[in-house]
Design a protein around this motif. Structure first.
Motif, PDB file in Angstrom:
ATOM      1  N   VAL A 234     -12.506 -44.564  -6.657  1.00 22.83           N
ATOM      2  CA  VAL A 234     -12.103 -45.278  -5.461  1.00 22.83           C
ATOM      3  C   VAL A 234     -11.762 -44.068  -4.453  1.00 22.83           C
ATOM      4  O   VAL A 234     -11.911 -44.239  -3.215  1.00 22.83           O
ATOM      5  N   SER A 235     -10.994 -42.765  -4.957  1.00 25.50           N
ATOM      6  CA  SER A 235     -10.647 -41.769  -3.944  1.00 25.50           C
ATOM      7  C   SER A 235     -10.713 -40.674  -5.000  1.00 25.50           C
ATOM      8  O   SER A 235     -10.142 -40.622  -5.865  1.00 25.50           O
ATOM      9  N   THR A 236     -10.873 -39.201  -4.215  1.00 26.52           N
ATOM     10  CA  THR A 236     -10.770 -37.981  -5.047  1.00 26.52           C
ATOM     11  C   THR A 236     -10.130 -37.104  -3.941  1.00 26.52           C
ATOM     12  O   THR A 236     -10.424 -36.981  -2.861  1.00 26.52           O
ATOM     13  N   PHE A 237      -9.100 -36.440  -4.509  1.00 21.09           N
ATOM     14  CA  PHE A 237      -8.303 -35.492  -3.728  1.00 21.09           C
ATOM     15  C   PHE A 237      -8.039 -33.919  -4.388  1.00 21.09           C
ATOM     16  O   PHE A 237      -8.038 -34.030  -5.650  1.00 21.09           O
ATOM     17  N   ASP A 238      -7.845 -33.164  -3.772  1.00 22.28           N
ATOM     18  CA  ASP A 238      -7.554 -31.904  -4.330  1.00 22.28           C
ATOM     19  C   ASP A 238      -6.447 -31.666  -4.671  1.00 22.28           C
ATOM     20  O   ASP A 238      -5.208 -32.227  -4.373  1.00 22.28           O
ATOM     21  N   HIS A 239      -6.171 -30.776  -5.827  1.00 21.56           N
ATOM     22  CA  HIS A 239      -4.917 -30.460  -6.556  1.00 21.56           C
ATOM     23  C   HIS A 239      -4.879 -29.160  -6.905  1.00 21.56           C
ATOM     24  O   HIS A 239      -5.841 -28.794  -7.615  1.00 21.56           O
ATOM     25  N   PRO A 240      -4.204 -28.055  -6.580  1.00 19.78           N
ATOM     26  CA  PRO A 240      -4.438 -26.643  -6.803  1.00 19.78           C
ATOM     27  C   PRO A 240      -4.538 -26.426  -8.337  1.00 19.78           C
ATOM     28  O   PRO A 240      -5.669 -26.166  -9.000  1.00 19.78           O
ATOM     29  N   TYR A 241      -3.597 -26.563  -9.179  1.00 16.30           N
ATOM     30  CA  TYR A 241      -3.601 -26.356 -10.623  1.00 16.30           C
ATOM     31  C   TYR A 241      -3.818 -27.890 -11.318  1.00 16.30           C
ATOM     32  O   TYR A 241      -3.577 -28.746 -10.655  1.00 16.30           O
ATOM     33  N   PRO A 242      -4.318 -27.656 -12.828  1.00 14.75           N
ATOM     34  CA  PRO A 242      -4.414 -28.669 -13.305  1.00 14.75           C
ATOM     35  C   PRO A 242      -3.092 -29.636 -13.302  1.00 14.75           C
ATOM     36  O   PRO A 242      -1.825 -28.919 -13.402  1.00 14.75           O
ATOM     37  N   THR A 243      -3.085 -30.835 -13.175  1.00 15.25           N
ATOM     38  CA  THR A 243      -1.829 -31.789 -13.208  1.00 15.25           C
ATOM     39  C   THR A 243      -1.087 -31.817 -14.869  1.00 15.25           C
ATOM     40  O   THR A 243      -2.004 -32.220 -15.571  1.00 15.25           O
ATOM     41  N   THR A 244      -0.029 -31.610 -14.782  1.00 14.33           N
ATOM     42  CA  THR A 244       0.643 -31.640 -16.109  1.00 14.33           C
ATOM     43  C   THR A 244       0.842 -33.150 -16.629  1.00 14.33           C
ATOM     44  O   THR A 244       0.851 -33.591 -17.729  1.00 14.33           O
ATOM     45  N   LYS A 245       1.167 -33.649 -15.644  1.00 11.77           N
ATOM     46  CA  LYS A 245       1.436 -35.348 -15.682  1.00 11.77           C
ATOM     47  C   LYS A 245       0.907 -35.962 -14.447  1.00 11.77           C
ATOM     48  O   LYS A 245       1.160 -35.511 -13.355  1.00 11.77           O
ATOM     49  N   ILE A 246       0.692 -37.220 -14.628  1.00 12.07           N
ATOM     50  CA  ILE A 246       0.252 -38.307 -13.371  1.00 12.07           C
ATOM     51  C   ILE A 246       0.734 -39.456 -13.634  1.00 12.07           C
ATOM     52  O   ILE A 246       1.143 -39.873 -14.918  1.00 12.07           O
ATOM     53  N   MET A 247       1.662 -40.038 -12.637  1.00 10.72           N
ATOM     54  CA  MET A 247       2.372 -41.126 -12.865  1.00 10.72           C
ATOM     55  C   MET A 247       2.181 -42.166 -11.702  1.00 10.72           C
ATOM     56  O   MET A 247       2.494 -41.642 -10.762  1.00 10.72           O
ATOM     57  N   TRP A 248       2.096 -43.581 -11.729  1.00 13.61           N
ATOM     58  CA  TRP A 248       2.122 -44.242 -10.673  1.00 13.61           C
ATOM     59  C   TRP A 248       3.889 -44.751 -10.365  1.00 13.61           C
ATOM     60  O   TRP A 248       4.418 -44.871 -11.594  1.00 13.61           O
ATOM     61  N   ILE A 249       4.134 -45.192  -9.223  1.00 14.50           N
ATOM     62  CA  ILE A 249       5.518 -45.640  -8.958  1.00 14.50           C
ATOM     63  C   ILE A 249       5.633 -46.700  -9.735  1.00 14.50           C
ATOM     64  O   ILE A 249       4.722 -47.808  -9.919  1.00 14.50           O
ATOM     65  N   PRO A 250       6.745 -46.994 -10.545  1.00 14.57           N
ATOM     66  CA  PRO A 250       7.036 -48.283 -11.446  1.00 14.57           C
ATOM     67  C   PRO A 250       7.432 -49.348 -10.539  1.00 14.57           C
ATOM     68  O   PRO A 250       8.630 -49.660 -10.641  1.00 14.57           O
ATOM     69  N   ASP A 251       6.485 -49.825 -10.052  1.00 13.76           N
ATOM     70  CA  ASP A 251       6.659 -50.945  -8.987  1.00 13.76           C
ATOM     71  C   ASP A 251       5.770 -52.099  -9.138  1.00 13.76           C
ATOM     72  O   ASP A 251       4.902 -52.426  -8.586  1.00 13.76           O
ATOM     73  N   SER A 252       6.179 -52.953 -10.307  1.00 11.14           N
ATOM     74  CA  SER A 252       5.335 -53.938 -10.451  1.00 11.14           C
ATOM     75  C   SER A 252       5.385 -55.255  -9.374  1.00 11.14           C
ATOM     76  O   SER A 252       4.406 -55.972  -9.633  1.00 11.14           O
ATOM     77  N   LYS A 253       6.192 -55.111  -8.784  1.00  9.41           N
ATOM     78  CA  LYS A 253       6.247 -56.188  -7.924  1.00  9.41           C
ATOM     79  C   LYS A 253       5.813 -55.913  -6.514  1.00  9.41           C
ATOM     80  O   LYS A 253       5.648 -56.659  -5.589  1.00  9.41           O
ATOM     81  N   GLY A 254       5.205 -54.719  -6.159  1.00  8.02           N
ATOM     82  CA  GLY A 254       4.608 -54.254  -5.069  1.00  8.02           C
ATOM     83  C   GLY A 254       5.709 -53.994  -3.876  1.00  8.02           C
ATOM     84  O   GLY A 254       5.335 -54.415  -2.636  1.00  8.02           O
TER      85      GLY A 254
ATOM     86  N   GLY B 154       2.828 -29.997 -11.606  1.00  5.53           N
ATOM     87  CA  GLY B 154       1.978 -28.913 -11.694  1.00  5.53           C
ATOM     88  C   GLY B 154       2.654 -27.663 -11.490  1.00  5.53           C
ATOM     89  O   GLY B 154       3.913 -27.395 -11.865  1.00  5.53           O
ATOM     90  N   ASP B 155       2.365 -27.138 -10.240  1.00  2.59           N
ATOM     91  CA  ASP B 155       3.243 -25.971  -9.609  1.00  2.59           C
ATOM     92  C   ASP B 155       4.516 -26.700  -8.959  1.00  2.59           C
ATOM     93  O   ASP B 155       5.802 -26.107  -9.128  1.00  2.59           O
ATOM     94  N   TYR B 156       4.241 -27.780  -8.653  1.00  2.18           N
ATOM     95  CA  TYR B 156       5.479 -28.523  -7.606  1.00  2.18           C
ATOM     96  C   TYR B 156       5.389 -29.958  -8.281  1.00  2.18           C
ATOM     97  O   TYR B 156       4.233 -30.414  -8.696  1.00  2.18           O
ATOM     98  N   LEU B 157       6.188 -30.874  -7.819  1.00  7.68           N
ATOM     99  CA  LEU B 157       5.964 -32.189  -7.854  1.00  7.68           C
ATOM    100  C   LEU B 157       5.702 -32.721  -6.571  1.00  7.68           C
ATOM    101  O   LEU B 157       6.148 -32.498  -5.453  1.00  7.68           O
ATOM    102  N   ARG B 158       4.462 -33.373  -6.626  1.00  5.17           N
ATOM    103  CA  ARG B 158       3.896 -34.050  -5.294  1.00  5.17           C
ATOM    104  C   ARG B 158       3.885 -35.468  -5.440  1.00  5.17           C
ATOM    105  O   ARG B 158       3.337 -36.134  -6.513  1.00  5.17           O
ATOM    106  N   VAL B 159       3.915 -36.027  -4.221  1.00  5.23           N
ATOM    107  CA  VAL B 159       4.087 -37.663  -4.287  1.00  5.23           C
ATOM    108  C   VAL B 159       3.086 -37.992  -3.255  1.00  5.23           C
ATOM    109  O   VAL B 159       3.162 -37.231  -2.260  1.00  5.23           O
ATOM    110  N   TRP B 160       2.081 -38.831  -3.577  1.00  4.15           N
ATOM    111  CA  TRP B 160       0.866 -39.048  -2.803  1.00  4.15           C
ATOM    112  C   TRP B 160       0.830 -40.566  -2.458  1.00  4.15           C
ATOM    113  O   TRP B 160       1.174 -41.440  -3.353  1.00  4.15           O
ATOM    114  N   ARG B 161       0.381 -40.978  -1.128  1.00  2.70           N
ATOM    115  CA  ARG B 161       0.211 -42.378  -0.785  1.00  2.70           C
ATOM    116  C   ARG B 161      -0.981 -42.799  -1.014  1.00  2.70           C
ATOM    117  O   ARG B 161      -2.101 -42.101  -0.350  1.00  2.70           O
ATOM    118  N   VAL B 162      -1.340 -43.756  -1.735  1.00  2.00           N
ATOM    119  CA  VAL B 162      -2.848 -44.343  -1.908  1.00  2.00           C
ATOM    120  C   VAL B 162      -3.162 -45.300  -0.779  1.00  2.00           C
ATOM    121  O   VAL B 162      -2.505 -46.412  -0.931  1.00  2.00           O
TER     122      VAL B 162
END
Length: 350
Positions: free
Chosen positions: A63-83, A93-101
């Motif tokens: 659906v979408s591809t975006f750049d990330h400098p170092y490999p991600t050590t973990k990926i997690m979606w916001i735990p928001d089952s109600k939207g 990775g080097d930092y904690l990054r929060v992305w909007r999809v």
């Protein structure tokens, strides 16, 4: 022992353009088969891809591809089952990054950099020690916790409130940072105990599992110490019974189940793998099922109901075409497990 995925179409596969390492399921009910996957490329040009299964064609598409400098050590979606929150995904990775999809693109909302206060030489510099992992608090999605090689854990507060134009800006700040271990911290996970907001545990290179309470950070409880002082790499809480958690040591063929009421003595050992275990995932809907994955190409599901009697064999097994380095059990669809090996993502109906 049964094998996974023999009846109707029970396995869907996605081949990425690069080796995969981190991966996780989206939890939004309107995005049933959506996952984020991160590349493992040694250079400074990694990628994160959001992929979704088209249930009519049975094919995965990016659906979408975006750049990330170092490999991600973990990926997690916001735990928001109600939207209720913006559609966010976080990476460490080097930092904690929060992305909007958004439908067509994913953009960086905030980059959270904790200046290291750990045990290293760089106490007074702006050095940011790499993050080994993080966890997003399910009870309060405004809280995230990161673990770092600088011996610290940092708890972040996330704000999604301020309206700018027509979208809410997402910002974050350090709520607290603590020296959690004597050596590198490799994983962190919030517990559902006591309301599920304030308790978390961490594991690290000193071979210990430690438990913390955000209300009383001056104390920590050592739940387990590896007899050989081997580094502990992963930590996962039982999703239904907060007394149990699982951990694994570096280069170990077994997973250790701990009961916080009986510290320091494993209540079970799951040791059917024939190579190093890389991942553990508890069932989202059952307190007695856990899945483990390893370099022996196997994902195994265990029923631990008989504890403290020894758990001899798994109840389900799946053999992949490569060393499985990542496993995630879908929280909103408990029939599905995702694994990664080589450049492949597979989802398996269990």
């Amino acid at each position: 022992m049964a094998t996974i995925g023999t009846k109707r179409k029970e396995i869907y596969k996605y081949e990425a353009p690069w080796t995969l390492y981190s991966m996780n399921w989206s939890v939004r009910p309107d995005k049933r088969f959506r996952l984020a996957v991160g590349s493992f490329v040694e250079e400074y040009n990694n990628k994160v891809q959001i992929v979704a299964l088209n249930e009519e064609t049975s094919e995965f598409a990016a659906v979408s591809t975006f750049d990330h400098p170092y490999p991600t050590t973990k990926i997690m979606w916001i735990p928001d089952s109600k939207g209720l929150f913006p559609d966010l995904v976080a990476t460490s990775g080097d930092y904690l990054r929060v992305w909007r999809v958004n439908e067509a693109e994913t953009r960086l909302e905030c980059l959270l950099n904790n200046v290291s206060r750990g045990m290293g030489k760089n106490k007074n510099s702006d050095f940011c020690a790499p993050l080994t992992s993080f966890d997003w608090n399910e009870v309060d999605p405004h809280l995230l916790g990161t673990s770092s090689i600088d011996t610290t854990c940092t708890i972040w507060g996330l704000e999604t409130g301020q309206m700018v134009g027509r979208t809410n800006m997402v910002t974050g700040h350090v709520k607290t940072q603590l020296i959690a271990h004597d050596k590198e911290v490799y994983d962190i996970a919030f517990s559902r105990a006591g309301g599920g907001r304030d308790m978390f545990a961490s594991v690290g290179a000193d071979g210990s599992v430690r438990m913390f309470d955000l209300r009383h950070l001056e104390h920590s409880t050592i739940i387990y110490e590896d007899p050989q002082h081997l580094p502990l790499l992963r930590l996962a809480w039982n999703k239904q019974d907060p007394n149990y958690l699982a951990t694994l040591a570096m280069d170990s063929f077994e997973v250790i189940i701990l009961d916080v009421r009986v510290p320091c003595t494993p209540v079970a050992r799951l040791n059917n793998h024939r190579a190093c275990v890389n991942g553990i995932a508890w069932a989202p809907h059952s307190s007695c099922h856990i899945c483990t994955a390893a370099d022996d190409h196997q994902a195994l599901i265990w029923d631990i109901q008989q504890m403290p009697r020894a758990i001899e064999d798994p109840i389900l097994a799946y053999t992949a075409e490569g060393e499985i380095n990542q496993i995630q059990w879908a929280s909103t669809q408990p029939d599905w497990i995702a694994i990664c090996y080589n450049n492949c993502l597979e989802i398996l109906r269990v």
